[in-house]
Design a protein around this motif. Structure first.
Motif, short mmCIF file in Angstrom:
data_model
loop_
_atom_site.label_atom_id
_atom_site.label_comp_id
_atom_site.label_asym_id
_atom_site.label_seq_id
_atom_site.Cartn_x
_atom_site.Cartn_y
_atom_site.Cartn_z
N THR A 3 -10.01 2.27 -5.42
CA THR A 3 -8.93 3.20 -5.71
C THR A 3 -9.03 4.44 -4.88
O THR A 3 -10.00 4.72 -4.26
CB THR A 3 -8.90 3.55 -7.22
N GLN A 5 0.83 -1.20 0.00
CA GLN A 5 0.00 0.00 0.00
C GLN A 5 0.86 1.25 0.00
O GLN A 5 0.42 2.33 0.38
CB GLN A 5 -0.94 0.00 1.21
N SER A 6 2.13 1.10 -0.42
CA SER A 6 3.02 2.25 -0.48
C SER A 6 2.53 3.23 -1.54
O SER A 6 1.78 2.88 -2.45
CB SER A 6 4.45 1.80 -0.78
N ARG A 7 2.97 4.46 -1.40
CA ARG A 7 2.55 5.49 -2.34
C ARG A 7 3.07 5.18 -3.73
O ARG A 7 4.09 4.52 -3.89
CB ARG A 7 3.06 6.84 -1.86
N LEU A 8 2.38 5.68 -4.72
CA LEU A 8 2.71 5.39 -6.10
C LEU A 8 2.64 6.68 -6.91
O LEU A 8 1.69 7.45 -6.78
CB LEU A 8 1.69 4.38 -6.64
N LEU A 9 3.64 6.91 -7.72
CA LEU A 9 3.66 8.06 -8.62
C LEU A 9 3.39 7.56 -10.02
O LEU A 9 4.09 6.67 -10.52
CB LEU A 9 5.01 8.77 -8.57
#
Length: 88
Positions: free
Chosen positions: A88, A58-62
């Motif tokens: 989402t 669930q880490s941030r995503l760019l």
């Protein structure tokens, strides 16, 4: 207009080197010479969106969406599966 970065081998090689993106996180090359690029590209991005929505981390995503492929894929998925947007 779609910008077919996935068809440009130089770009595919430079992204991992310059930005430290693991090879596994880059879309596979598009090499079908007779397929309509925009249709196939949208399907490929939809597959990536589904993969990302179901990932364990669930880490941030760019997302760099040059050409709005990611946004169009989200819209297509939501049109066919309204419940998807709740994930989402």
């Amino acid at each position: 207009m779609d910008i077919p970065y996935s068809t440009n081998e130089r770009v595919r090689k430079e992204i991992p080197k310059r930005f430290g993106v693991p090879d596994l996180q880059i879309a596979s090359p598009f090499r079908d010479p007779i397929a309509p690029y925009s249709t196939i590209q949208l399907r490929r991005v939809e597959d990536i969106v589904h993969y990302l929505a179901n990932r364990v981390s669930q880490s941030r995503l760019l997302v760099v969406d040059d050409g709005a492929c990611f946004v169009r894929a989200l819209k297509n998925i939501e049109d066919f599966d309204p419940a998807f947007s709740s994930f989402t």
